[in-house]
Design an enzyme around this catalytic site. Structure first.
Site, PDB file in Angstrom:
ATOM      1  N   HIS A 145      78.404 -74.631 -76.145  1.00  0.00           N
ATOM      2  CA  HIS A 145      77.838 -75.626 -77.051  1.00  0.00           C
ATOM      3  C   HIS A 145      76.711 -74.992 -77.861  1.00  0.00           C
ATOM      4  O   HIS A 145      76.687 -75.086 -79.093  1.00  0.00           O
ATOM      5  CB  HIS A 145      77.328 -76.833 -76.267  1.00  0.00           C
ATOM      6  CG  HIS A 145      76.463 -77.773 -77.066  1.00  0.00           C
ATOM      7  ND1 HIS A 145      76.967 -78.566 -78.064  1.00  0.00           N
ATOM      8  CD2 HIS A 145      75.128 -78.010 -77.037  1.00  0.00           C
ATOM      9  CE1 HIS A 145      75.970 -79.264 -78.605  1.00  0.00           C
ATOM     10  NE2 HIS A 145      74.838 -78.932 -78.000  1.00  0.00           N
TER      11      HIS A 145
ATOM     12  N   ASP B 214      77.925 -65.606-110.431  1.00  0.00           N
ATOM     13  CA  ASP B 214      78.508 -65.568-109.082  1.00  0.00           C
ATOM     14  C   ASP B 214      77.503 -64.872-108.181  1.00  0.00           C
ATOM     15  O   ASP B 214      76.406 -64.515-108.612  1.00  0.00           O
ATOM     16  CB  ASP B 214      79.834 -64.790-109.077  1.00  0.00           C
ATOM     17  CG  ASP B 214      80.715 -65.177-107.891  1.00  0.00           C
ATOM     18  OD1 ASP B 214      80.166 -65.348-106.783  1.00  0.00           O
ATOM     19  OD2 ASP B 214      81.934 -65.332-108.069  1.00  0.00           O
TER      20      ASP B 214
ATOM     21  N   TRP C  84      73.005 -70.004 -73.679  1.00  0.00           N
ATOM     22  CA  TRP C  84      73.100 -69.298 -74.964  1.00  0.00           C
ATOM     23  C   TRP C  84      72.045 -68.198 -75.043  1.00  0.00           C
ATOM     24  O   TRP C  84      72.103 -67.336 -75.905  1.00  0.00           O
ATOM     25  CB  TRP C  84      72.987 -70.259 -76.145  1.00  0.00           C
ATOM     26  CG  TRP C  84      71.592 -70.561 -76.595  1.00  0.00           C
ATOM     27  CD1 TRP C  84      70.743 -71.481 -76.043  1.00  0.00           C
ATOM     28  CD2 TRP C  84      70.867 -69.956 -77.671  1.00  0.00           C
ATOM     29  NE1 TRP C  84      69.550 -71.471 -76.710  1.00  0.00           N
ATOM     30  CE2 TRP C  84      69.589 -70.553 -77.709  1.00  0.00           C
ATOM     31  CE3 TRP C  84      71.159 -68.970 -78.609  1.00  0.00           C
ATOM     32  CZ2 TRP C  84      68.607 -70.194 -78.639  1.00  0.00           C
ATOM     33  CZ3 TRP C  84      70.172 -68.611 -79.530  1.00  0.00           C
ATOM     34  CH2 TRP C  84      68.922 -69.227 -79.542  1.00  0.00           C
TER      35      TRP C  84
ATOM     36  N   SER D 252      78.593 -60.583 -89.954  1.00  0.00           N
ATOM     37  CA  SER D 252      78.833 -61.540 -91.032  1.00  0.00           C
ATOM     38  C   SER D 252      77.518 -62.047 -91.609  1.00  0.00           C
ATOM     39  O   SER D 252      77.337 -62.109 -92.832  1.00  0.00           O
ATOM     40  CB  SER D 252      79.679 -62.687 -90.495  1.00  0.00           C
ATOM     41  OG  SER D 252      79.512 -63.831 -91.283  1.00  0.00           O
ATOM     42  N   SER D 253      76.590 -62.396 -90.726  1.00  0.00           N
ATOM     43  CA  SER D 253      75.302 -62.928 -91.194  1.00  0.00           C
ATOM     44  C   SER D 253      74.549 -61.904 -92.007  1.00  0.00           C
ATOM     45  O   SER D 253      73.943 -62.235 -93.036  1.00  0.00           O
ATOM     46  CB  SER D 253      74.419 -63.293 -90.008  1.00  0.00           C
ATOM     47  OG  SER D 253      74.796 -64.488 -89.480  1.00  0.00           O
TER      48      SER D 253
ATOM     49  N   HIS E 221      63.143 -66.066 -81.713  1.00  0.00           N
ATOM     50  CA  HIS E 221      62.204 -66.970 -82.370  1.00  0.00           C
ATOM     51  C   HIS E 221      62.376 -66.995 -83.886  1.00  0.00           C
ATOM     52  O   HIS E 221      62.487 -68.068 -84.462  1.00  0.00           O
ATOM     53  CB  HIS E 221      60.758 -66.800 -81.929  1.00  0.00           C
ATOM     54  CG  HIS E 221      60.027 -68.058 -82.245  1.00  0.00           C
ATOM     55  ND1 HIS E 221      60.116 -69.171 -81.451  1.00  0.00           N
ATOM     56  CD2 HIS E 221      59.356 -68.441 -83.348  1.00  0.00           C
ATOM     57  CE1 HIS E 221      59.497 -70.173 -82.045  1.00  0.00           C
ATOM     58  NE2 HIS E 221      59.018 -69.751 -83.193  1.00  0.00           N
TER      59      HIS E 221
ATOM     60  N   GLU F 167      65.002 -66.497 -85.306  1.00  0.00           N
ATOM     61  CA  GLU F 167      66.282 -67.187 -85.453  1.00  0.00           C
ATOM     62  C   GLU F 167      66.091 -68.700 -85.605  1.00  0.00           C
ATOM     63  O   GLU F 167      66.760 -69.330 -86.424  1.00  0.00           O
ATOM     64  CB  GLU F 167      67.181 -66.877 -84.251  1.00  0.00           C
ATOM     65  CG  GLU F 167      68.406 -67.766 -84.096  1.00  0.00           C
ATOM     66  CD  GLU F 167      69.461 -67.542 -85.165  1.00  0.00           C
ATOM     67  OE1 GLU F 167      69.385 -66.489 -85.846  1.00  0.00           O
ATOM     68  OE2 GLU F 167      70.337 -68.405 -85.326  1.00  0.00           O
TER      69      GLU F 167
ATOM     70  N   TYR G 137      63.651 -70.184 -86.905  1.00  0.00           N
ATOM     71  CA  TYR G 137      63.159 -70.459 -88.259  1.00  0.00           C
ATOM     72  C   TYR G 137      64.236 -70.217 -89.295  1.00  0.00           C
ATOM     73  O   TYR G 137      64.244 -70.846 -90.357  1.00  0.00           O
ATOM     74  CB  TYR G 137      61.894 -69.657 -88.543  1.00  0.00           C
ATOM     75  CG  TYR G 137      60.749 -70.164 -87.697  1.00  0.00           C
ATOM     76  CD1 TYR G 137      60.416 -71.504 -87.732  1.00  0.00           C
ATOM     77  CD2 TYR G 137      60.060 -69.343 -86.834  1.00  0.00           C
ATOM     78  CE1 TYR G 137      59.421 -72.017 -86.931  1.00  0.00           C
ATOM     79  CE2 TYR G 137      59.047 -69.847 -86.024  1.00  0.00           C
ATOM     80  CZ  TYR G 137      58.736 -71.185 -86.077  1.00  0.00           C
ATOM     81  OH  TYR G 137      57.755 -71.686 -85.280  1.00  0.00           O
TER      82      TYR G 137
ATOM     83  N   SER H 298      62.822 -80.181 -99.922  1.00  0.00           N
ATOM     84  CA  SER H 298      61.921 -80.023-101.073  1.00  0.00           C
ATOM     85  C   SER H 298      62.659 -80.196-102.401  1.00  0.00           C
ATOM     86  O   SER H 298      62.033 -80.389-103.438  1.00  0.00           O
ATOM     87  CB  SER H 298      61.250 -78.647-101.047  1.00  0.00           C
ATOM     88  OG  SER H 298      60.568 -78.477 -99.834  1.00  0.00           O
TER      89      SER H 298
ATOM     90  N   HIS I 223      56.213 -66.991 -76.244  1.00  0.00           N
ATOM     91  CA  HIS I 223      55.937 -68.361 -75.780  1.00  0.00           C
ATOM     92  C   HIS I 223      57.172 -68.981 -75.131  1.00  0.00           C
ATOM     93  O   HIS I 223      57.076 -70.027 -74.517  1.00  0.00           O
ATOM     94  CB  HIS I 223      55.359 -69.252 -76.895  1.00  0.00           C
ATOM     95  CG  HIS I 223      56.301 -69.587 -77.988  1.00  0.00           C
ATOM     96  ND1 HIS I 223      55.911 -69.782 -79.280  1.00  0.00           N
ATOM     97  CD2 HIS I 223      57.632 -69.775 -77.999  1.00  0.00           C
ATOM     98  CE1 HIS I 223      56.942 -70.063 -80.031  1.00  0.00           C
ATOM     99  NE2 HIS I 223      58.005 -70.072 -79.271  1.00  0.00           N
ATOM    100  N   HIS I 224      58.323 -68.333 -75.281  1.00  0.00           N
ATOM    101  CA  HIS I 224      59.512 -68.778 -74.548  1.00  0.00           C
ATOM    102  C   HIS I 224      59.484 -68.250 -73.121  1.00  0.00           C
ATOM    103  O   HIS I 224      60.376 -68.530 -72.335  1.00  0.00           O
ATOM    104  CB  HIS I 224      60.782 -68.278 -75.239  1.00  0.00           C
ATOM    105  CG  HIS I 224      60.957 -68.813 -76.622  1.00  0.00           C
ATOM    106  ND1 HIS I 224      61.642 -69.976 -76.894  1.00  0.00           N
ATOM    107  CD2 HIS I 224      60.525 -68.356 -77.812  1.00  0.00           C
ATOM    108  CE1 HIS I 224      61.622 -70.200 -78.196  1.00  0.00           C
ATOM    109  NE2 HIS I 224      60.949 -69.238 -78.778  1.00  0.00           N
TER     110      HIS I 224
ATOM    111  N   THR J 224      53.273 -75.507 -91.139  1.00  0.00           N
ATOM    112  CA  THR J 224      54.288 -76.547 -91.025  1.00  0.00           C
ATOM    113  C   THR J 224      53.697 -77.891 -91.425  1.00  0.00           C
ATOM    114  O   THR J 224      54.339 -78.688 -92.115  1.00  0.00           O
ATOM    115  CB  THR J 224      54.849 -76.605 -89.593  1.00  0.00           C
ATOM    116  OG1 THR J 224      55.090 -75.280 -89.147  1.00  0.00           O
ATOM    117  CG2 THR J 224      56.132 -77.390 -89.546  1.00  0.00           C
TER     118      THR J 224
ATOM    119  N   LYS K 229      53.523 -78.333 -95.126  1.00  0.00           N
ATOM    120  CA  LYS K 229      54.791 -78.748 -95.726  1.00  0.00           C
ATOM    121  C   LYS K 229      54.981 -80.255 -95.631  1.00  0.00           C
ATOM    122  O   LYS K 229      55.322 -80.912 -96.619  1.00  0.00           O
ATOM    123  CB  LYS K 229      55.955 -78.039 -95.020  1.00  0.00           C
ATOM    124  CG  LYS K 229      56.017 -76.585 -95.384  1.00  0.00           C
ATOM    125  CD  LYS K 229      57.287 -75.955 -94.890  1.00  0.00           C
ATOM    126  CE  LYS K 229      57.562 -74.677 -95.611  1.00  0.00           C
ATOM    127  NZ  LYS K 229      58.042 -74.870 -96.976  1.00  0.00           N
TER     128      LYS K 229
ATOM    129  N   ARG L  18      66.682 -78.522 -67.196  1.00  0.00           N
ATOM    130  CA  ARG L  18      67.824 -78.451 -68.095  1.00  0.00           C
ATOM    131  C   ARG L  18      68.957 -77.681 -67.416  1.00  0.00           C
ATOM    132  O   ARG L  18      68.758 -77.045 -66.388  1.00  0.00           O
ATOM    133  CB  ARG L  18      67.433 -77.789 -69.415  1.00  0.00           C
ATOM    134  CG  ARG L  18      66.998 -76.355 -69.265  1.00  0.00           C
ATOM    135  CD  ARG L  18      66.359 -75.833 -70.542  1.00  0.00           C
ATOM    136  NE  ARG L  18      67.351 -75.453 -71.518  1.00  0.00           N
ATOM    137  CZ  ARG L  18      67.130 -74.515 -72.462  1.00  0.00           C
ATOM    138  NH1 ARG L  18      65.966 -73.902 -72.526  1.00  0.00           N
ATOM    139  NH2 ARG L  18      68.061 -74.216 -73.324  1.00  0.00           N
TER     140      ARG L  18
END
Lengths: 386, 194, 524
Positions: C75, C104, C140, C168-169, C252, C254, C256, C267, C301-302, C327, C330, C449
Site C-alpha cells: 500500500h 513540448d 515501505w 523513471s523519476s 525526508h 521525498e 516534500y 497557489s 527526526h524519523h 510552511t 505559505k 502502527r
C-alpha cells in the site's frame, strides 16, 4: 425532511455515539481520547508538553481557520464583494515569520529540558537487560536482589489461542487480549531502573506508554533507557517497531511492586530458576506424559506462532504434521531445533534459548502430536547431540 | 525545436544525469564512510576506540576518580555459542590499564567463525574507552565444542567527562557465515568494528 | 496554430494504440502518467481496503499477519511511487510547457521512456506478491535487517522495481528542469513563472538529489543479500542503523517531493477563484526553497528512538520545528490571498480550501511529532499514521484532485458534471475525516502502527476508521465516472474556462490543441 425528523435523526446519531463509547471496555487499558499521563516524571512531562503544543496548535488553528472561514463568508462574489488589489505587505510578512519563530523558541526550551532528563540514565539503582526476539522479550536482571534471573516473556496463552485465524473465540471476552504475557517483568517502585535494550534478530522497540518513552532494540546495539515508577501496579505496553509476522503479538507487561514484595518475588524467582536448572541438567529419564505436557507449553510460546497450534504451518512456515523431519530419525529433528535451519533463515536456533529439558520436551511433543508417532526424546539425547 | 535548442537541452540533461550518478556514488561510497567517520568522532554507534600504545594514557592515571565498568555479553541470532563475561563488573581509575576475561564456547558440532561487535553506553564515553587487546579486533574461529577464555585489556581516558561514573561495555557475537578467518586482509582492517 | 506546421512532422494526434506507445507529445505522456497514477491509486487503495477490513473488528478474520504486513508494505510503496509521484509528473508534463509557453518538453523521446518504464516497474513490484514466500513484508521503509537477512526471496525483485521507479523519476526530473531552464518563452523570467512551475523546478532538483540515494540504498541491500557485502550487517562490520540514515536522507526530502507541487497547485487555484493576485509571490518562492533546503537536515527526526547522542537529537528537533516557519508563511499567504477577494466556490476551489485546512491539521501533528521528548510517545503509533495520511491524502492527493478539476475543462474541452463533482467532494471530505481523524485518538491511546489485530479497547475508533475508509474508497469511483463522462462530452468549455484564470494555458483554445506554442508567445 421535516425539522422534527431532522431533530430526531440528530438525537439518534448522538445517542448512538454515546452508547457506543460507553458500552465497551474503555477500562483502565486505554485513556479515551488523549495521551495518557502515565506514572513517571518523564511521562508526565511528555503529557504536559503534548498539551502545550496541542493548545498552541489549537489557538493558531482557530485564528487561521477563523480568518479563512470569515473570509469565505464575507468576501464572496455572490455577496457583491469586489476583489482588493493588494498582493504583498512586507510588514505583515515579516510579522508572520517572526511570531511563529518566537513560539517555536518558547517550545524548544521545555522540550530540551525534557529530552535531557529522558536521556540521563546515570546513577541507576538497578539494571535490567531487555533482549528482543521474533516475537518475544527476554529479561535479565543484571544486578540487585534478582541478579542472574533471566526469562522469556511472550504473549499469554489465552490471547494466543484467541488470535488464531477465525479461532471462534470472542476476543472481547479475553482478559487483556493481546496485552498480557506469560511472565511479567517485575520491578521495584521508587527505584531508578535502567534498561539495556538490545535485539537478537531484527529491530524491535520497547514501549510502555505509562513510562513515557520507547527505545529501539537493535542487534549489536545496547540502548539505554530508564524509568522510576512511584506507584505499584501493572503497566502494559507493546513492541512498536515492525519486526515481522507477529509484530502485533509481542506485548510487554511490567509489574511494579513495593520493595518488600519485590524482594520476595526475587527470592522466589531465583529459587524457581535454580530448581529448573537442576531438573534440566539431571540425567533423569522422563515419562512421555511429562514430556508431552511440558512440550505443549514450550510449543505454544516458541513454535506455534509459525508452525501453528495444529502443526500445519502457514505461508513460508512448513507443516510439522506428518513432515519427514518430525517423523523421521530424531537426530535431524534435534539438529534443526537446536541449531536452526541452514537453508531457511526463518527457522531460528533454539539451542541457546531453551534448556535440554525444554528442547527434549518440545521435540517429543512435535513427534507425537497431530497423528505423528515417532517416539520420545530425552534431555540426555539433546545433550549428546549438542 | 531548433538544433541550437536541442543541443542546449542535451547538454543540460547530461550535466543533470552526471549529478544523479554522482549522488548514487555519494550514497554508496561517501555516506557509509561519512557515517563511520561521524561514529568514530561522536561514538554514535557505541563503537569503542582502539589504541596500539597504552602508554600515552597510562602516564597520567587519575586516582581521584573511580569508574564502575560493567561487562555484558550477547549472542546474535542462530549462532549456537555460549558467551559470557567472566567478570561482571570492576572498578578502575581512569588512566589505569585493566584486564578482564570473556568466555565463549561453540555448542555445535561444526566449525564456526564469529565476530564480536562492541557497544558502549552511555554513548558519549565511546571515544574515551580504549582497548589495547580485544577478541573483537579479529574474527574468532571455534571448532566443534571448542571453548576459550578471551582477555580484554583496556584503559579509560582520564579526560572522561566528569558526570560519568558507570560505563557498560557489551559485546554481541555474530555468525560471519564463513568457514575461515580473514587474517588482517585489507577488508578486515577497514570493515571490522573496533 | 498547429495547422501552420501541418506539412512538417507536426500534425494532429495519430490514432490507434501505437500512438500511446511511441508518443513523444507532452500532453499524451501527461495523460498516460495520470491514468497510470489513477490505476495505481485504485490498486493501492484496494490494499488499504484489505488492511481496514482486517482492522474492522478485533480478532483475526480475513488475512494472516504475514499477508497483512505485505499489504501495508505494498500500500505504501504503490501509493508513494505509483500514485502520488507519477500523478505530479503527469501534471507537470501537461502543464509546465503550456505555462511557460514551450512547444513540448525539452527531451520528448526521453519523456516517452521515463513513462514507459513505470508500468514494467509497477508490474514487477506487484508480481512479488505471487512469489514463493510472499511479497515484501517489511514496511515501505524496509529497515534492515528485516529487509535483508530476514526478508522473503521476492525482495530482490522489489529492489529491481525500486531501481526502475527511481530511474523513471530521475529522467522525468531531468526533463522538467531542462524544460523550465531552457524552454521558457521570451519574457518569461524566473520570477514571472507560475508557482506550479516554481515548485516543480525545486521538486525536480530534490528528486535528482535523493532518488539516487534511494537507488544506492537498495543497491547496498542487494549486495548485502546476494554478494556478501555487509553495509547493514553488523556481523561483517556494517550497521543496521546506517540503513535508516541512508533511507531517511532520501525519505525526508521525498515527503516534500510529494507536497511541494501540491503547494504550487493550490497557489494557482486560490487566486483564480478569489479573483485576486497571489499574496506574497516572492515569499512563496523563498519559502518553497527553504523548505527544500531544510528537508536535507532533518532526516533523523524519523529515528529519535534509535538512540542518538543528545546533541544530535536536539539538533534534529530544532531543525524540524523550524520547518513550521516557511510552511506557516505559505498557509498565511493563501489566507491573505482569499482576504478581501471576490470568491466563488467551484469544485477546484472547494478541493483547494479543503487542502489548506486539512493539510494544516497534518502540519500541526507534524509539529507535535517533531518535539522529540513527546515523539517518544507518538513514534510508530497510529498518531503517525494519522499525521502522514493528513499530509498525503488530504494534502498531496487532494491537491492532485483539485488540479484535475481545475484543468480538466482545458484538457477535454468540456465542463465536468457539477452534481457528480459535488457528490464526490462532499462524500470524500466526510469519509476521509471519519477515516483518519480517529486514528489520532488510537495513536494517543497507544495503538502501534502496522499491527493486524488489537485489544477491544481500540475497537470503536478502528470500526469508525474502517467504515470511513470504505466510504472514501468508493467515493473515488465517482471521480472515475466524472472524468470519463467529462472526456465523452459535456458543456463546452471556454478558452479561459474560469473567470479569474490567468496564465498562458488559459489563452489557448479548449481543448488544448495537440501542439501548442510552436511559435513562442510574447510574455509581457
Amino acid at each position: 425532511m421535516s425539522v422534527r425528523k431532522l431533530k430526531q435523526a440528530v438525537i439518534a446519531l448522538f445517542s448512538s455515539v454515546l452508547v457506543m463509547t460507553s458500552s465497551h471496555a474503555w477500562a483502565a487499558e486505554i485513556s479515551s481520547l488523549n495521551l495518557r499521563k502515565g506514572v513517571t516524571e518523564v511521562s508526565r512531562n511528555a503529557y504536559d508538553l503534548h498539551m502545550i503544543v496541542l493548545w498552541i496548535c489549537v489557538v493558531i488553528g482557530v485564528v487561521v481557520f477563523g480568518a479563512m472561514i470569515y473570509s469565505m463568508f464575507a468576501h464572496r462574489k455572490s455577496k457583491g464583494a469586489v476583489a482588493a488589489s493588494f498582493h504583498e505587505s512586507h510588514k505583515v510578512e515579516v510579522l508572520w515569520t517572526v511570531i511563529p519563530f518566537i513560539i517555536l523558541i518558547a517550545l524548544a526550551i521545555p522540550a530540551t529540558k525534557n529530552l535531557l532528563l529522558i536521556e540521563d540514565a546515570s546513577n541507576p539503582d538497578m539494571t535490567i537487560k531487555v533482549t528482543s526476539y521474533q516475537w518475544k522479550w527476554q529479561y535479565e536482571y543484571m544486578d540487585g536482589d534478582a541478579e542472574g534471573v533471566k526469562f522469556f516473556s511472550s504473549l499469554d496463552k489465552a490471547s494466543n489461542d484467541a488470535r488464531a485465524m477465525n479461532s471462534g473465540i470472542d476476543v472481547t471476552k479475553v482478559a487483556h487480549y493481546l496485552n498480557n504475557v506469560d511472565n511479567e517483568l517485575v520491578i521495584p517502585t521508587g527505584k531508578k531502573v535502567r534498561f539495556l535494550i538490545t535485539s537478537n534478530d531484527v529491530i524491535h522497540s520497547w514501549w510502555v506508554p505509562d513510562f513515557g518513552f520507547k527505545k529501539d532494540a537493535i542487534p549489536g546495539y545496547i540502548n539505554e533507557a530508564w524509568t522510576l515508577v512511584e506507584d505499584a501496579g501493572t503497566y502494559r505496553g507493546k513492541c512498536a517497531e515492525l519486526c515481522g509476522k507477529d509484530h502485533g503479538f509481542m506485548p510487554i507487561v511490567v509489574v511494579a511492586k513495593e520493595e518488600g514484595d519485590y524482594k520476595k518475588w526475587a527470592a522466589a524467582k531465583k529459587a524457581e530458576a535454580d530448581a529448573a536448572a537442576a531438573a534440566a541438567s539431571s540425567d533423569k529419564t522422563w515419562s512421555k506424559a511429562e514430556l508431552m505436557a511440558k512440550g505443549a507449553a514450550v510449543y505454544g510460546t516458541s513454535c506455534a506462532a509459525c508452525h501453528q497450534a495444529n502443526g500445519e504451518g502457514t505461508g513460508p512456515f512448513p507443516p510439522l504434521k506428518g513432515s519427514a523431519l518430525a517423523t523421521g530419525p530424531a537426530a535431524g529433528h534435534i539438529d534443526i531445533v537446536v541449531n536452526g535451519s541452514k537453508t531457511n533463515p526463518l527457522m531460528a536456533a533454539y539451542g541457546a534459548q531453551l534448556n535440554d529439558l525444554d528442547l527434549a520436551a518440545v521435540i517429543t511433543y512435535e513427534r507425537n502430536s497431530w497423528g505423528n508417532d515417532a517416539g520420545i526424546v530425552q534431555p540426555k539425547d539433546v545433550k549428546a547431540a549438542r | 525545436m531548433n538544433e541550437d535548442q536541442q543541443q542546449k537541452n542535451k547538454r543540460l540533461a547530461g550535466k543533470l544525469s552526471l549529478s544523479a550518478v554522482a549522488m548514487v556514488v555519494f550514497a554508496i561510497v561517501a555516506l557509509p564512510a561519512l557515517y563511520n567517520l561521524i561514529c568514530n568522532i561522536t561514538g554514535l554507534d557505541g563503537r569503542t576506540g582502539r589504541i596500539e600504545k597504552e602508554q600515552a594514557l597510562a602516564t597520567r592515571p587519575d586516582k581521584t576518580r573511580v569508574i564502575k565498568i560493567e561487562f555484558d555479553a550477547n549472542v546474535n541470532g542462530d549462532l549456537p555459542w555460549e558467551f559470557k563475561a567472566l567478570t561482571r563488573r570492576i572498578e578502575v581509575h581512569p588512566g589505569e590499564v585493566a584486564t578482564v576475561s570473556y568466555y565463549a564456547k561453540n555448542l555445535s558440532n561444526r566449525t564456526i567463525v564469529g565476530q564480536a561487535v562492541p557497544y558502549v553506553t552511555p554513548i558519549k564515553v565511546a571515544k574515551y574507552f580504549n582497548k589495547t587487546e580485544c577478541f573483537c579486533f579479529s574474527q574468532q574461529k571455534f571448532g566443534p565444542g571448542e571453548d576459550k577464555e578471551m582477555p580484554l585489556r583496556f584503559i579509560v581516558d582520564p579526560d572522561l567527562p566528569k558526570d560519568v561514573n558507570t560505563i557498560t561495555l557489551s559485546y554481541t557475537f555474530f555468525d560471519t557465515k564463513q568457514s575461515g578467518v580473514e587474517e588482517d586482509s585489507a577488508k578486515a582492517e577497514n570493515a571490522t568494528p573496533q | 496554430m498547429s495547422t501552420a506546421h501541418a506539412e512538417h512532422e507536426h500534425h494532429g494526434a495519430p490514432s490507434g494504440l501505437l500512438r500511446w506507445v511511441f508518443t513523444t507529445n507532452h500532453k499524451d505522456i501527461g495523460t498516460l502518467y495520470l491514468w497510470f497514477a489513477f490505476a495505481m491509486l485504485l490498486v493501492g487503495g484496494s490494499f488499504a481496503m484489505v488492511i481496514r477490513l482486517e482492522l474492522l473488528q478485533p480478532g483475526m478474520q480475513w488475512v494472516d499477519p504475514n499477508f497483512f504486513n505485505s499489504m501495508t508494505t505494498m500500500h505504501g510503496l504503490i501509493m508513494v511511487f505509483g500514485a502520488i509521484m507519477p500523478a505530479f509528473v503527469g501534471l507537470a508534463n501537461w502543464l509546465v510547457p503550456m505555462m511557460i509557453g514551450a512547444p513540448d518538453m525539452a527531451l520528448p523521446r526521453m519523456n516517452n521512456w521515463s513513462f514507459w518504464i513505470l508500468p514494467f516497474a509497477g508490474t514487477m513490484l506487484l508480481s512479488t506478491m505471487f512469489m514463493e514466500g510472499g511479497g515484501p513484508n517489511f514496511g515501505w521503509t524496509f529497515y534492515a535487517p528485516l529487509s535483508t537477512t530476514y526478508a522473503p526471496a521476492s525482495t530482490d525483485f522489489f529492489i529491481f522495481a525500486v531501481h526502475m521507479l527511481g530511474f523513471s523519476s530521475i529522467m522525468g526530473s531531468i526533463n522538467i528542469i531542462a524544460t523550465i531552464m531552457n524552454m521558457r518563452a521570451p519574457g518569461m523570467t524566473l520570477m514571472k513563472m507560475p508557482l506550479f512551475v516554481w515548485t516543480w523546478l525545486i521538486t525536480a532538483f530534490l528528486l535528482i538529489a535523493v532518488m539516487p540515494v534511494l537507488a544506492g540504498a537498495v543497491t547496498m541491500m542487494l549486495t548485502d543479500r546476494n554478494f556478501g557485502t555487509s553495509f547493514f550487517d553488523a556481523a561483517g562490520g556494517g550497521d543496521p542503523v546506517l540503513f535508516q540514515h541512508v533511507f531517511w536522507f532520501f525519505g525526508h526530502p521525498e515527503v516534500y517531493i510529494m507536497i511541494l507541487p501540491a503547494f504550487g497547485i493550490v497557489s494557482q487555484i486560490i487566486p483564480t477563484f478569489a479573483r485576486k493576485r497571489l499574496f506574497g509571490y516572492s515569499s512563496m518562492v523563498y519559502a518553497t526553497a527553504s523548505i527544500a533546503f531544510l528537508s536535507f537536515i532533518v532526516w533523523a527526526h524519523h529515528m529519535f528512538t534509535v538512540g542518538m547522542p543528545v546533541a544530535g537529537e536536539l539538533f534534529f528537533l530544532y531543525a524540524t520545528v523550524l520547518i513550521a516557519v516557511p510552511t506557516g508563511v505559505k498557509v498565511f499567504n493563501w489566507v491573505a490571498t482569499m482576504w478581501q477577494g471576490s470568491m466563488t466556490f467551484e469544485l477546484p476551489m472547494k478541493w483547494a480550501l479543503a487542502f489548506v485546512i486539512l493539510f494544516t491539521i497534518g502540519g500541526f501533528s507534524g509539529l507535535m511529532l517533531g518535539i522529540a521528548p513527546v515523539d517518544f510517545q507518538y513514534h510508530d503509533t497510529y498518531f503517525v499514521v494519522a499525521h502522514f495520511h493528513y499530509v498525503l491524502v488530504t494534502g498531496a492527493l487532494f491537491s492532485i484532485i483539485a488540479a484535475v478539476y481545475y484543468w480538466l475543462p482545458k484538457w477535454t474541452g468540456h465542463m465536468y458534471s457539477e452534481s457528480l463533482g459535488n457528490w464526490h467532494f462532499w462524500t470524500s471530505i466526510v469519509f476521509v475525516n471519519i477515516t483518519f481523524f480517529p486514528q489520532h485518538f488510537l495513536g494517543l491511546a497507544g495503538m502501534p502502527r502496522r499491527i493486524p489485530d488489537y485489544n477491544a479497547a481500540f475497537a470503536d475508533f478502528n470500526f469508525m476508521s474502517s467504515i470511513g475508509a470504505f466510504g472514501f474508497g468508493l467515493a473515488q469511483l465517482l471521480f472515475l465516472a466524472l472524468v470519463i463522462k467529462c472526456i465523452k462530452g459535456g458543456e463546452k468549455a471556454t478558452d479561459q474556462v474560469w473567470e479569474g484564470a490567468e496564465g498562458l494555458e488559459w489563452e489557448i483554445p479548449s481543448p488544448a490543441p495537440y501542439h501548442t506554442f510552436a511559435e513562442a508567445p510574447e510574455v509581457k
